[in-house]
Design an enzyme around this catalytic site. Sequence first.
Site, mmCIF file in Angstrom:
data_model
loop_
_atom_site.group_PDB
_atom_site.id
_atom_site.type_symbol
_atom_site.label_atom_id
_atom_site.label_comp_id
_atom_site.label_asym_id
_atom_site.label_seq_id
_atom_site.Cartn_x
_atom_site.Cartn_y
_atom_site.Cartn_z
ATOM 1 C CB CYS A 1 16.264 90.394 43.139
ATOM 2 S SG CYS A 1 15.295 89.425 41.956
ATOM 3 C CG HIS B 1 18.268 86.410 45.104
ATOM 4 N ND1 HIS B 1 17.468 87.199 45.900
ATOM 5 C CD2 HIS B 1 17.573 86.202 43.962
ATOM 6 C CE1 HIS B 1 16.330 87.444 45.280
ATOM 7 N NE2 HIS B 1 16.368 86.850 44.095
ATOM 8 C CD GLU C 1 19.332 87.029 49.082
ATOM 9 O OE1 GLU C 1 18.184 86.927 48.622
ATOM 10 O OE2 GLU C 1 20.190 87.792 48.583
#
Length: 193
Positions: free
Chosen positions: A77, A175, A177
Amino acid sequence: MDLKIVNYGAGNIKSIQFAFQRLGYNAVLSDNSAEIIKADKVIFPGVGEASSAMKMLKESGLDSLMPQLKQPVLGICLGMQLMCNHTEEGDTEGLGIFDTNVKRFSNRIKVPQMGWNTVKNLKSGLFNNIIEGDYMYLVHSYYAEHCNETIATSDYDIEYASALEHDNFFGVQFHPEKSGKTGERLLKNFLEL
């Protein structure tokens, strides 16, 4: 595996650490240059505003360290955006690792782009076993312009670079994650590079 997350005060650290824990790895937060240089892999996270993030990076001396790293480095990001030449956010000079600039999305669309979007034009081992058109989770108001180092694109009003690669440096706008099994697969691919 010695896995370090660059700690410069900007990041969504816990969710990244949890994502690596699910894969069986301990990702340690560090702002120590000697530790980061010795790591097998480095994660460069970022959530926040570019000019203040770059200021924190400079104050810690990590701005001069980052471009010198030789191991695989993954910017996430804002981390990816700071690895570019320049961002319009706060008129900020970046680290110049990726030869592209970061622009703000047009006011004619809803900003930030928040939610799931597809990744396509996949061109790197970072995307092994990830299918063209798979979804990743994004939250951003600025985007990296398409360039020779683009390894994935997404569309939001325009086509932009949702992932970049230069030598041992990788950057993703999304992202991983927070992107379920597909994001987990990408992190696993990064660890296997």
